[in-house]
Write a protein that holds these residues in place. Structure first.
Motif, PDB file in Angstrom:
ATOM      1  N   PHE A  21       1.159   2.668  -0.302  1.00 51.49           N
ATOM      2  CA  PHE A  21      -0.064   2.627   0.686  1.00 51.49           C
ATOM      3  C   PHE A  21      -0.101   3.927   1.672  1.00 51.49           C
ATOM      4  O   PHE A  21       0.763   4.519   1.563  1.00 51.49           O
ATOM      5  CB  PHE A  21       0.127   1.263   1.445  1.00 51.49           C
ATOM      6  CG  PHE A  21       1.403   1.316   2.513  1.00 51.49           C
ATOM      7  CD1 PHE A  21       1.028   1.729   3.795  1.00 51.49           C
ATOM      8  CD2 PHE A  21       2.583   0.912   2.060  1.00 51.49           C
ATOM      9  CE1 PHE A  21       2.090   1.563   5.027  1.00 51.49           C
ATOM     10  CE2 PHE A  21       3.521   0.806   3.279  1.00 51.49           C
ATOM     11  CZ  PHE A  21       3.339   1.299   4.294  1.00 51.49           C
ATOM     12  N   SER A  32      -5.257   3.449   4.337  1.00 52.79           N
ATOM     13  CA  SER A  32      -5.757   2.170   4.395  1.00 52.79           C
ATOM     14  C   SER A  32      -5.517   1.407   5.727  1.00 52.79           C
ATOM     15  O   SER A  32      -5.754   0.496   5.819  1.00 52.79           O
ATOM     16  CB  SER A  32      -4.953   1.314   3.219  1.00 52.79           C
ATOM     17  OG  SER A  32      -3.451   1.428   3.518  1.00 52.79           O
ATOM     18  N   VAL A  33      -4.891   2.175   6.419  1.00 53.78           N
ATOM     19  CA  VAL A  33      -4.713   1.975   7.986  1.00 53.78           C
ATOM     20  C   VAL A  33      -4.804   3.076   8.833  1.00 53.78           C
ATOM     21  O   VAL A  33      -4.268   4.147   8.493  1.00 53.78           O
ATOM     22  CB  VAL A  33      -3.255   1.209   8.098  1.00 53.78           C
ATOM     23  CG1 VAL A  33      -3.052   1.010   9.773  1.00 53.78           C
ATOM     24  CG2 VAL A  33      -3.230  -0.126   7.547  1.00 53.78           C
ATOM     25  N   PHE A  84      -8.432  -1.061   9.962  1.00 55.21           N
ATOM     26  CA  PHE A  84      -7.631  -1.561   8.677  1.00 55.21           C
ATOM     27  C   PHE A  84      -8.742  -1.835   7.759  1.00 55.21           C
ATOM     28  O   PHE A  84      -9.903  -2.577   8.088  1.00 55.21           O
ATOM     29  CB  PHE A  84      -6.516  -2.507   8.844  1.00 55.21           C
ATOM     30  CG  PHE A  84      -6.864  -3.611   9.492  1.00 55.21           C
ATOM     31  CD1 PHE A  84      -7.248  -4.683   8.567  1.00 55.21           C
ATOM     32  CD2 PHE A  84      -7.223  -3.982  10.662  1.00 55.21           C
ATOM     33  CE1 PHE A  84      -7.635  -6.124   9.087  1.00 55.21           C
ATOM     34  CE2 PHE A  84      -7.524  -5.270  11.306  1.00 55.21           C
ATOM     35  CZ  PHE A  84      -7.745  -6.181  10.238  1.00 55.21           C
ATOM     36  N   TRP A  99      -6.159  -5.548   3.675  1.00 53.71           N
ATOM     37  CA  TRP A  99      -5.222  -6.194   4.543  1.00 53.71           C
ATOM     38  C   TRP A  99      -5.761  -7.134   5.103  1.00 53.71           C
ATOM     39  O   TRP A  99      -6.726  -7.220   5.731  1.00 53.71           O
ATOM     40  CB  TRP A  99      -4.728  -4.830   5.642  1.00 53.71           C
ATOM     41  CG  TRP A  99      -4.185  -3.828   4.830  1.00 53.71           C
ATOM     42  CD1 TRP A  99      -4.434  -2.698   4.627  1.00 53.71           C
ATOM     43  CD2 TRP A  99      -2.627  -3.602   4.746  1.00 53.71           C
ATOM     44  NE1 TRP A  99      -3.567  -1.737   4.136  1.00 53.71           N
ATOM     45  CE2 TRP A  99      -2.521  -2.308   4.100  1.00 53.71           C
ATOM     46  CE3 TRP A  99      -1.382  -4.481   4.743  1.00 53.71           C
ATOM     47  CZ2 TRP A  99      -1.178  -1.980   3.707  1.00 53.71           C
ATOM     48  CZ3 TRP A  99      -0.208  -3.991   4.534  1.00 53.71           C
ATOM     49  CH2 TRP A  99      -0.117  -2.786   3.922  1.00 53.71           C
ATOM     50  N   LYS A 100      -4.881  -8.189   5.320  1.00 51.45           N
ATOM     51  CA  LYS A 100      -5.186  -9.549   6.171  1.00 51.45           C
ATOM     52  C   LYS A 100      -4.525  -9.536   7.452  1.00 51.45           C
ATOM     53  O   LYS A 100      -3.252  -9.301   7.652  1.00 51.45           O
ATOM     54  CB  LYS A 100      -4.748 -10.646   5.222  1.00 51.45           C
ATOM     55  CG  LYS A 100      -5.409 -12.041   6.239  1.00 51.45           C
ATOM     56  CD  LYS A 100      -5.050 -13.267   5.564  1.00 51.45           C
ATOM     57  CE  LYS A 100      -5.377 -14.479   6.041  1.00 51.45           C
ATOM     58  NZ  LYS A 100      -5.062 -15.702   5.130  1.00 51.45           N
ATOM     59  N   LEU A 136      -0.262  -6.722   9.724  1.00 44.35           N
ATOM     60  CA  LEU A 136      -0.959  -6.772   8.480  1.00 44.35           C
ATOM     61  C   LEU A 136      -0.279  -7.231   7.508  1.00 44.35           C
ATOM     62  O   LEU A 136       0.760  -6.797   7.087  1.00 44.35           O
ATOM     63  CB  LEU A 136      -1.767  -5.551   8.504  1.00 44.35           C
ATOM     64  CG  LEU A 136      -2.253  -4.787   9.709  1.00 44.35           C
ATOM     65  CD1 LEU A 136      -3.031  -3.514   9.266  1.00 44.35           C
ATOM     66  CD2 LEU A 136      -3.540  -5.710  10.075  1.00 44.35           C
ATOM     67  N   ARG A 137      -1.020  -8.108   6.469  1.00 45.51           N
ATOM     68  CA  ARG A 137      -0.257  -8.468   5.128  1.00 45.51           C
ATOM     69  C   ARG A 137      -1.224  -8.137   4.159  1.00 45.51           C
ATOM     70  O   ARG A 137      -2.661  -8.021   4.079  1.00 45.51           O
ATOM     71  CB  ARG A 137      -0.229  -9.996   5.148  1.00 45.51           C
ATOM     72  CG  ARG A 137       0.490 -10.401   3.826  1.00 45.51           C
ATOM     73  CD  ARG A 137       0.469 -11.890   3.803  1.00 45.51           C
ATOM     74  NE  ARG A 137      -0.356 -12.727   4.027  1.00 45.51           N
ATOM     75  CZ  ARG A 137      -1.353 -13.002   2.853  1.00 45.51           C
ATOM     76  NH1 ARG A 137      -0.993 -12.521   1.603  1.00 45.51           N
ATOM     77  NH2 ARG A 137      -2.309 -13.816   2.908  1.00 45.51           N
ATOM     78  N   HIS A 138      -0.467  -7.261   3.180  1.00 43.35           N
ATOM     79  CA  HIS A 138      -1.488  -6.954   1.975  1.00 43.35           C
ATOM     80  C   HIS A 138      -1.978  -7.923   1.164  1.00 43.35           C
ATOM     81  O   HIS A 138      -1.128  -8.822   0.600  1.00 43.35           O
ATOM     82  CB  HIS A 138      -0.826  -5.746   1.085  1.00 43.35           C
ATOM     83  CG  HIS A 138      -1.470  -4.922   0.259  1.00 43.35           C
ATOM     84  ND1 HIS A 138      -1.795  -5.450  -1.148  1.00 43.35           N
ATOM     85  CD2 HIS A 138      -2.166  -3.983   0.268  1.00 43.35           C
ATOM     86  CE1 HIS A 138      -2.706  -4.552  -1.589  1.00 43.35           C
ATOM     87  NE2 HIS A 138      -2.910  -3.690  -0.913  1.00 43.35           N
ATOM     88  N   ARG A 139      -3.145  -8.134   0.906  1.00 37.74           N
ATOM     89  CA  ARG A 139      -3.813  -9.418   0.210  1.00 37.74           C
ATOM     90  C   ARG A 139      -3.280  -9.557  -1.389  1.00 37.74           C
ATOM     91  O   ARG A 139      -2.877 -10.560  -1.742  1.00 37.74           O
ATOM     92  CB  ARG A 139      -5.105  -9.260   0.026  1.00 37.74           C
ATOM     93  CG  ARG A 139      -5.859  -9.567   1.399  1.00 37.74           C
ATOM     94  CD  ARG A 139      -7.575  -9.401   1.296  1.00 37.74           C
ATOM     95  NE  ARG A 139      -7.989  -9.170   2.625  1.00 37.74           N
ATOM     96  CZ  ARG A 139      -8.363 -10.046   3.308  1.00 37.74           C
ATOM     97  NH1 ARG A 139      -8.244 -11.415   2.691  1.00 37.74           N
ATOM     98  NH2 ARG A 139      -8.913 -10.241   4.419  1.00 37.74           N
ATOM     99  N   VAL A 181       4.244  -6.738   4.091  1.00 39.41           N
ATOM    100  CA  VAL A 181       3.511  -6.988   5.746  1.00 39.41           C
ATOM    101  C   VAL A 181       4.200  -5.694   6.210  1.00 39.41           C
ATOM    102  O   VAL A 181       5.291  -5.267   6.390  1.00 39.41           O
ATOM    103  CB  VAL A 181       4.344  -8.042   6.435  1.00 39.41           C
ATOM    104  CG1 VAL A 181       3.941  -8.295   7.937  1.00 39.41           C
ATOM    105  CG2 VAL A 181       3.923  -9.409   5.515  1.00 39.41           C
TER     106      VAL A 181
END
Length: 298
Positions: free
Chosen positions: A53, A82-83, A122, A127-128, A160-163, A168
């Protein structure tokens, strides 16, 4: 009555029908667009099955308009970030929100207009958001031009948690004004004693947030300050109070001269380590954008 010549045609037609049904069941269509394939690859490369990531930091210039922000953000996103951690400038919140693509979410704390916040953006498709809070990291600081007390500075923390993979990260974006250190000695600028003490308070909060994070959470820091390896030569600023106590590696780790300005920090003992970074310098802002790639240790 049978017609032997017609049997191959019937077989071919039935075979084609069976193949079409299989494609529909598996969700693959012959006419699938290349754009969809690229989007799937980008989402998977963000942190999922490939074990990778990317994180970026971008220091915006005061008074930037939407086209300029959109240009710079687009360049950073083209590097696969991604962030992203931002240095927000005065009254730039609406413009910053308007500059982001629709697939991205911007996290900011609530505060008075004109506060120098450091939001986190994000990709909501990757990411959730698990939990957010805005942490007051510095307290009172001083404006270099006027000497007056400025608004409190904030650092923004997002979990953030990756879907796809469930990985995390606890991402934190914070700011250290570059006038808090002495460029000649590399140490604190004690003429701005209040600002230096505010930096020490911020460092304590950073350490607390990182040390208090659950073990499965990876801590990632985004800093847009000018105090980098080639300038911070004492234990009183970033290196001595944040990176060394927390055993953090940065995008200048092991490289002579450093990144120059902004940088990304990550845990040395994490399953994901900073493996490479890229600096984007042809931007509207007066700072480069840094995109760091985290890869899972083999």
């Amino acid at each position: 009555m049978f017609f032997p010549a017609a049997l191959p045609r019937v077989l071919v037609r039935s075979t084609a029908l069976v193949l079409a049904a299989l494609l529909l069941v598996t969700g693959v269509t012959p006419g699938a667009s290349a754009a969809q394939a690229r989007e799937q690859e980008r989402s998977q490369a963000a942190a999922g099955p490939s074990g990778r990531f990317t994180v970026a930091t971008l220091n915006l210039r005061k008074g930037m308009r939407v086209p300029g922000m959109r240009h710079d953000i687009g360049r950073v996103l083209s590097g696969g970030a991604s962030v992203i951690g931002f240095q927000e400038r005065l009254f730039s919140r609406p413009a910053l929100r308007a500059s982001l693509p629709k697939s991205w979410t911007l996290l900011m704390p609530d505060g008075p207009t004109g506060t120098d916040d450091n939001p986190i953006a994000f990709d909501k498709d990757v990411w959730k958001l698990e939990k957010t809070w805005s942490a007051l990291l510095t307290g009172k600081t001083w404006r270099r031009q006027t000497g007056r007390i400025a608004h409190d500075q904030y650092g923004v923390v997002a979990v953030l948690r990756h879907r796809a993979s469930g990985h995390v990260i606890r991402a934190m974006s914070f700011h250290l004004p570059n006038h808090l250190h002495n460029r000649r000695t590399g140490g604190p600028n004690y003429r701005n004693r209040g600002g230096v003490q505010a930096m020490w308070r911020m460092s304590a909060r950073v350490r607390h947030i990182a040390q208090d994070a659950p073990r499965p959470h990876q801590f990632v820091g985004l800093c847009d300050c000018n105090v980098t390896e080639n300038r911070d030569t004492t234990d009183h600023l970033v290196k001595g109070r944040i990176t060394r106590p927390l055993r953090l590696e940065t995008n200048y780790s092991g490289r002579k001269g450093g990144s120059g300005i902004d940088y990304v920090m990550g845990e040395r003992d994490s399953a994901f380590r900073i493996r490479s970074y890229r600096s984007y310098r042809h931007l509207v802002t007066d700072h480069p954008g840094i995109v760091a790639t985290f890869k899972r240790k083999r």
